[in-house]
Design a protein around this motif. Structure first.
Motif, PDB file in Angstrom:
ATOM      1  N   ASN A 274     -52.181  39.227  39.919  1.00  0.00           N
ATOM      2  CA  ASN A 274     -52.961  39.077  41.230  1.00  0.00           C
ATOM      3  C   ASN A 274     -53.680  37.644  41.226  1.00  0.00           C
ATOM      4  O   ASN A 274     -53.904  37.002  41.834  1.00  0.00           O
ATOM      5  CB  ASN A 274     -53.772  40.209  41.470  1.00  0.00           C
ATOM      6  N   ASP A 309     -61.377  35.390  37.978  1.00  0.00           N
ATOM      7  CA  ASP A 309     -60.588  34.029  38.550  1.00  0.00           C
ATOM      8  C   ASP A 309     -61.272  33.277  39.676  1.00  0.00           C
ATOM      9  O   ASP A 309     -62.243  33.868  40.216  1.00  0.00           O
ATOM     10  CB  ASP A 309     -59.258  34.657  38.983  1.00  0.00           C
ATOM     11  N   THR A 328     -50.308  44.356  51.245  1.00  0.00           N
ATOM     12  CA  THR A 328     -50.105  42.921  50.430  1.00  0.00           C
ATOM     13  C   THR A 328     -50.251  42.069  51.160  1.00  0.00           C
ATOM     14  O   THR A 328     -50.079  42.152  52.436  1.00  0.00           O
ATOM     15  CB  THR A 328     -48.736  43.367  49.854  1.00  0.00           C
ATOM     16  N   THR A 329     -50.477  40.807  50.705  1.00  0.00           N
ATOM     17  CA  THR A 329     -50.591  39.597  51.557  1.00  0.00           C
ATOM     18  C   THR A 329     -49.142  38.842  51.124  1.00  0.00           C
ATOM     19  O   THR A 329     -49.122  37.732  51.475  1.00  0.00           O
ATOM     20  CB  THR A 329     -51.815  38.760  51.371  1.00  0.00           C
ATOM     21  N   GLY A 364     -45.944  42.043  45.834  1.00  0.00           N
ATOM     22  CA  GLY A 364     -45.286  42.208  47.165  1.00  0.00           C
ATOM     23  C   GLY A 364     -45.146  43.549  47.524  1.00  0.00           C
ATOM     24  O   GLY A 364     -44.956  43.719  48.649  1.00  0.00           O
ATOM     25  N   GLY A 366     -47.526  46.127  46.838  1.00  0.00           N
ATOM     26  CA  GLY A 366     -48.633  46.453  47.094  1.00  0.00           C
ATOM     27  C   GLY A 366     -49.122  47.714  46.471  1.00  0.00           C
ATOM     28  O   GLY A 366     -50.079  48.658  46.946  1.00  0.00           O
ATOM     29  N   LEU A 369     -52.766  47.265  42.598  1.00  0.00           N
ATOM     30  CA  LEU A 369     -54.241  47.840  42.461  1.00  0.00           C
ATOM     31  C   LEU A 369     -54.427  49.378  42.502  1.00  0.00           C
ATOM     32  O   LEU A 369     -54.879  49.747  41.651  1.00  0.00           O
ATOM     33  CB  LEU A 369     -54.952  47.129  43.571  1.00  0.00           C
TER      34      LEU A 369
END
Ligand code: ADP
Ligand code: MG
Length: 417
Positions: A274, A309, A328-329, A364, A366, A369
């Motif tokens: 991520n 990050d 997911t983005t 991709g 999701g 996490l």
């Protein structure tokens, strides 16, 4: 009639809690059986129901460790462990099969989910039909069957994620589909089944420094370094560049603790993917990628790892969603089982899994996490994100010392392990 009953049951389970209790299942299932004999095919298998209704016997990690130590000197303990695994796994698989059976029709007919169902059903039948382990030879046979099942089930996680991702896109059920509770239960059970199977497989292997799958003195800086290098390699293959990872520990000594290395590696890998994706995305064509900083901070009962990050952060209104399964983005337009049969879909899945550098390998589905948090919480730890929109994310992963502290710190002790 029976279908309507089942559907209303499913709907109420979806609205309230997607974890379905065996007694609720039995009630609905009995009514359904009376009214619709057509449902009595393999899918609604009464053997599955019989096993699902049996009490499961949980073994705490402390017990597993004691058992593992004793097995080093006493081979009858290995046979006892075999019989425990042999008795427990079919019950747990049966519960998950029932959970799957009561999902909405559109979900259970999805080719990915059907594949998962069939794999669970196959494992259930294989294990329950094996004669009880009495001798070393029987145990060797069981161990090789367990190893085969563990290997065969490795892609099931991606299949489950891909299947639910597709189902969520279906407009008819989309808004009603509450999957987080269901998937938490499904995946928590997957974690315990794998621990149980792998712990037994590893008892015989006697690796130095290990008790089964538990590494007695796992070095956290080494584990972080290993996961960082692996992710950097995949990130570079995928995007052509990857940020460096700088590791520092607060405190002079090397931080070591008993833990299951594969679990820690999973969580670190997901967090690094991520962070690296965010850094690469947010820096565009800039040559210099800001490094990711990892700080390892030991405390008396736990260790916290902070992964910082500068990937631009998560917008405030999305922060709450990132722990939902399937959020997911990553734009992954290729994923589709539309118009394909189960075999073709599986071939596509296997091809994706085998192709290094495909864009999906950095994310991709999701699941990264929510599943990492589930892994952390499984042994009493946690995962939290702090986002500074426009700058970056700090992920705080805390992990508990395993030995002796598992039972008291479990989040949901009553949940079927
Ligand atoms: P996936 O990586 O498959 O999208 P995850 O559960 O790992 O699924 O992450 C969900 C979403 O959370 C990501 O798509 C991304 O939008 C956001 N996210 C997670 N970590 C970060 C991060 N470090 N920086 C920016 N966005 C992040
Ligand atoms: Mg991810």
């Amino acid at each position: 009639m029976a279908r309507a009953q089942l559907q209303s049951f499913i709907r109420s389970a979806d609205d309230n809690s997607s974890r379905i209790t065996p007694s609720a299942c039995r009630h609905v299932w009995n009514d359904a059986q009376k009214a619709d004999s057509a449902l009595q095919d393999r899918f609604y298998d009464s053997t599955v129901e019989k096993y699902a209704l049996q009490e499961v016997e949980a073994l705490s990690l402390q017990q597993m460790l004691e058992f593992g130590r004793a097995a080093l000197f006493d081979s009858t303990k290995v046979l006892a462990s075999a019989r425990h695994v042999q008795k427990e796994l079919p019950k747990r698989l049966a519960r998950r099969l029932m959970d799957l059976q009561f999902l909405p029709y559109i979900v259970v007919t999805n080719p990915y989910i059907k594949r998962v169902y069939n794999a669970y059903h196959h494992a259930f039948n294989t294990l329950r039909q094996m004669p009880e382990v009495q001798t070393r030879e029987d145990n060797e046979q069981l161990t090789s069957v367990l190893q085969r099942l563990v290997d065969e089930h490795a892609p099931m996680l991606d299949a489950l994620a891909a299947g639910f991702k597709e189902c969520k896109l279906k407009p008819i059920v989309g808004p009603k589909l509450q999957l987080d509770g269901f998937l938490d239960g499904m995946l928590r059970s997957r974690i315990s089944r794998r621990i149980m199977a792998e712990q037994h497989i590893c008892l015989a292997a006697r690796r130095p420094g290990f008790i089964g799958i538990i590494c007695a003195d796992l070095s956290l800086p080494d584990a972080v370094h290993f996961a960082a290098q692996r992710t950097k390699q995949i990130c570079t293959e995928t995007f052509g560049a990857a940020p460096d990872v700088i590791i520092s520990s607060s405190g002079a000594q090397a931080v070591k603790m008993p833990y299951i290395p594969t679990h820690l590696d999973y969580m670190l890998f997901e967090l690094f993917k991520n962070s690296m994706r965010a850094v690469v995305d947010s820096c565009g064509s800039r040559r210099h990628l800001p490094a990711i900083h990892v700080t390892i901070c030991p405390a008396p009962n736990s260790v916290t790892l902070r992964i910082s990050d500068q990937g631009g952060g998560i917008p405030e209104d999305s922060l709450e969603q990132v722990f939902h399964y399937g959020y997911t983005t990553v734009d992954d337009g290729e994923l589709s089982s539309q118009g394909q049969d189960e075999g073709a879909v599986w071939a596509q899945m296997a091809e994706r899994a085998a192709s290094p550098g495909g864009p999906w390998r950095m994310g991709g589905l999701g699941f990264g996490l929510p599943l990492s948090r589930l892994y952390a919480r499984y042994f009493g730890g946690d995962l939290r994100l702090v986002s500074m929109p426009g700058y970056g994310v700090d992920a705080y992963l805390s992990i508990q010392y395993l030995e002796g502290r598992w039972e008291e710190s479990r989040v949901e002790p009553q949940a079927d392990p």
